[in-house]
Design an enzyme around this catalytic site. Sequence first.
Site, short mmCIF file in Angstrom:
data_model
loop_
_atom_site.label_atom_id
_atom_site.label_comp_id
_atom_site.label_asym_id
_atom_site.label_seq_id
_atom_site.Cartn_x
_atom_site.Cartn_y
_atom_site.Cartn_z
N ARG A 233 -31.12 -86.18 -32.98
CA ARG A 233 -30.65 -86.27 -31.60
C ARG A 233 -31.42 -87.34 -30.85
O ARG A 233 -32.66 -87.42 -30.95
CB ARG A 233 -30.85 -84.93 -30.87
CG ARG A 233 -29.78 -83.91 -31.11
CD ARG A 233 -28.44 -84.38 -30.54
NE ARG A 233 -27.35 -83.45 -30.83
CZ ARG A 233 -26.56 -83.49 -31.91
NH1 ARG A 233 -26.74 -84.42 -32.82
NH2 ARG A 233 -25.57 -82.62 -32.05
N GLU A 262 -25.29 -91.83 -25.12
CA GLU A 262 -24.28 -92.29 -26.08
C GLU A 262 -22.96 -92.53 -25.38
O GLU A 262 -22.56 -91.67 -24.58
CB GLU A 262 -24.12 -91.24 -27.20
CG GLU A 262 -25.36 -91.14 -28.06
CD GLU A 262 -25.22 -90.16 -29.23
OE1 GLU A 262 -24.12 -89.65 -29.48
OE2 GLU A 262 -26.25 -89.91 -29.89
N HIS A 280 -23.49 -92.48 -34.26
CA HIS A 280 -23.46 -91.03 -34.47
C HIS A 280 -22.50 -90.66 -35.62
O HIS A 280 -21.53 -89.92 -35.44
CB HIS A 280 -23.06 -90.30 -33.17
CG HIS A 280 -23.55 -88.88 -33.12
ND1 HIS A 280 -24.01 -88.27 -31.97
CD2 HIS A 280 -23.64 -87.91 -34.08
CE1 HIS A 280 -24.35 -87.02 -32.22
NE2 HIS A 280 -24.13 -86.79 -33.49
P1 NAD Z 1 -31.96 -76.62 -38.51
O1 NAD Z 1 -31.87 -75.69 -37.38
O2 NAD Z 1 -31.60 -76.14 -39.88
O3 NAD Z 1 -33.41 -77.26 -38.58
C1 NAD Z 1 -34.15 -77.61 -37.48
C2 NAD Z 1 -35.61 -77.44 -37.84
O4 NAD Z 1 -36.41 -77.93 -36.76
C3 NAD Z 1 -36.03 -75.99 -38.06
O5 NAD Z 1 -36.64 -75.83 -39.31
C4 NAD Z 1 -37.00 -75.72 -36.93
O6 NAD Z 1 -38.03 -74.83 -37.31
C5 NAD Z 1 -37.54 -77.10 -36.66
N1 NAD Z 1 -38.15 -77.23 -35.35
C6 NAD Z 1 -37.81 -76.62 -34.19
N2 NAD Z 1 -38.65 -76.99 -33.21
C7 NAD Z 1 -39.53 -77.85 -33.76
C8 NAD Z 1 -40.63 -78.57 -33.24
N3 NAD Z 1 -41.03 -78.47 -31.98
N4 NAD Z 1 -41.31 -79.37 -34.08
C9 NAD Z 1 -40.95 -79.49 -35.39
N5 NAD Z 1 -39.92 -78.81 -35.93
C10 NAD Z 1 -39.22 -78.01 -35.12
O7 NAD Z 1 -31.02 -77.86 -38.11
P2 NAD Z 1 -30.36 -78.93 -39.07
O8 NAD Z 1 -29.02 -78.45 -39.49
O9 NAD Z 1 -31.33 -79.33 -40.10
O10 NAD Z 1 -30.13 -80.11 -38.01
C11 NAD Z 1 -31.21 -80.87 -37.55
C12 NAD Z 1 -30.78 -81.80 -36.43
O11 NAD Z 1 -29.81 -82.72 -36.90
C13 NAD Z 1 -30.17 -81.13 -35.21
O12 NAD Z 1 -30.63 -81.78 -34.05
C14 NAD Z 1 -28.68 -81.43 -35.35
O13 NAD Z 1 -28.01 -81.41 -34.13
C15 NAD Z 1 -28.74 -82.82 -35.95
N6 NAD Z 1 -27.54 -83.24 -36.67
C16 NAD Z 1 -27.09 -84.50 -36.43
C17 NAD Z 1 -25.99 -84.97 -37.11
C18 NAD Z 1 -25.46 -86.34 -36.84
O14 NAD Z 1 -24.26 -86.54 -36.90
N7 NAD Z 1 -26.30 -87.31 -36.56
C19 NAD Z 1 -25.35 -84.16 -38.05
C20 NAD Z 1 -25.86 -82.87 -38.28
C21 NAD Z 1 -26.97 -82.43 -37.59
C1 MLT Z 2 -24.04 -82.10 -35.27
O1 MLT Z 2 -24.94 -81.71 -34.52
O2 MLT Z 2 -23.42 -81.32 -36.00
C2 MLT Z 2 -23.73 -83.54 -35.30
O3 MLT Z 2 -24.16 -84.19 -34.18
C3 MLT Z 2 -22.37 -83.91 -35.74
C4 MLT Z 2 -21.29 -83.93 -34.71
O4 MLT Z 2 -21.20 -84.90 -33.97
O5 MLT Z 2 -20.51 -83.00 -34.64
#
Ligand code: NAD
Ligand code: MLT
Length: 525
Positions: A233, A262, A280
């Site tokens: 993010r 964004e 993204h």
């Molecule tokens: P998740 O919830 O499985 O993992 C997040 C991790 O962050 C957890 O293990 C949690 O303990 C840890 N965390 C929370 N607070 C923290 C802190 N202060 N310091 C360090 N670690 C901390 O989530 P995920 O499915 O692995 O997704 C991770 C990120 O990726 C999210 O922000 C999600 O929105 C983003 N994402 C982006 C895209 C994209 O299109 N770019 C796609 C999917 C997910």
């Molecule tokens: C997510 O948090 O799942 C990603 O940002 C992907 C999306 O844009 O939906």
Amino acid sequence: MGNTKVLVTDNLEQEGTSILKKANFEVDEKGKLSVEELEKIIGRYDVLIVRSGTRVPSSVIEKADNLKIIGRAGVGVDNVDVKTATAKGILVMNAPEGNTLSASEHTIGLILSLARNIPQADASLKTGKWERNRFMGTELFGKIIGIIGLGRIGKRVASIAHSLGMKVLGYDPYMTEEDALSLNISLMTLEGLCMQSDIISVHTPLVPETKHLLSEKQFFIMKDGVMIVNVARGGLIDEDILIKYIKNGKVRGVALDVFEKEPPLESELLKLDNAVVTPHLGASTREAQVNVARDICQQIIEAIQKKIIRNAINMSTMDEKLYEKMKGYLTLSEKLGIFLSQLLDDIPESLIIEYAGEIVNYDVSPLRAYVLKGFLERFCPVTYVNAPLILREKGIKLNEIKNKSAGEFFTTIRLEAKYSNESISVTGTVVSEKLKIVKINDFDVEAIPQGYLLICLNDDKPGLMGYIGTIIGKKNVNIASMTLGRKEKGGQAITVLNLDSEIDKQTIKEIEKFSGIWRIKLVRC
Ligand code: NAD
Ligand code: MLT
């Protein structure tokens, strides 16, 4: 009741919407809507499904008078005001698993792009140049990657990094040493990770605690030539500070899929040679989009039709197995709440929930939500989501007790409403899938929490049953079952009647005239 009306904004793959339609949900697919457009129409819908493109701030939620669920097809719910949704009793759920692989692979793609200058070299060659010296890269084998946030994506990135021969450091305050060890990740402080990593990749949610997790203090201590990657993010990295450290040469390169604003069209980051940027795209694969669309739609159907709650953000969740185990006790909990609240004259100072027997081996938090919803619905509109919040707002203290033994029963749930000078309690159980009330205060009873129940607390003396029977009979109301409880002969007693239909206030007043009745209530379950 009409069909459930679902509004889908952003593009959702038809593999999801088609299962909603098959389940007889009315689906309106509107594409991306502005906040103003959403405010105008949200009142018509029971469910809203968004991806990350639609913002759902409090101004939308306040107008969402029929909304029961906000479903996020993806992980991050930072585009939804979860606090306001919770206060309004709206369930917020996400579909967190479907895009893990795609987001992880995109991360690795960006790391390779950074290390080998692939996008820059591609652009250069396409302008007719052949710059083999300019794009000298670096091998990943043997390098140190620091992963911040070791959840689904962080762990997957770690595993691919291992297979590339990298050493993996991790920072996640919620991960245990043992888990880290089993994944061959060296857990450390954020500072330690910043000081030692050649590449830093962030994978946490964006919440107040993680905003600008990488800022001046962290960049200052990083290795010279560090590479930074963000596919999680925008907002996790302070972009102004990042730009400063790219310009002064400490950061060798940065790869960003997400931005503080964004699209980041005005951002200086887009003008920097050593910034690799994508719009993204982490979850933008056909596979991921089909997965998240299917997952969120399936979850919504289960939540509305079966009350199975998976991947909720603002309520405890239950998978199908746990739901099957719990379902009788969930209904019992709600019924006990409904029952007890109607025995009271006033809001109590505190409420005790005592779970006893086999049920204490499971997560009892879903039972709590059902008890509280049942209990509070006599006093105000409430849902399973906002019931704990409303209880607190009403100043009712909640105490929960777990007891391994339920006496002669497999499991019991007991609720007690406490005032400064008295308390009223009810205990229930489930026997062969049938709900039963087995105790009211200290009286053993056997009543069914269904339909109308007449409860009399009285002195144990002859004639009461005949008296009640005659009055109720005259009103043409049938007594389905009856139970009497007493502590000792001639002492205090309780009479509980399951009635086939309602009796009016006048009839209750007439019954109350019998000397020896000191409390009488008609309860509807
Ligand atoms: P998740 O919830 O499985 O993992 C997040 C991790 O962050 C957890 O293990 C949690 O303990 C840890 N965390 C929370 N607070 C923290 C802190 N202060 N310091 C360090 N670690 C901390 O989530 P995920 O499915 O692995 O997704 C991770 C990120 O990726 C999210 O922000 C999600 O929105 C983003 N994402 C982006 C895209 C994209 O299109 N770019 C796609 C999917 C997910
Ligand atoms: C997510 O948090 O799942 C990603 O940002 C992907 C999306 O844009 O939906």
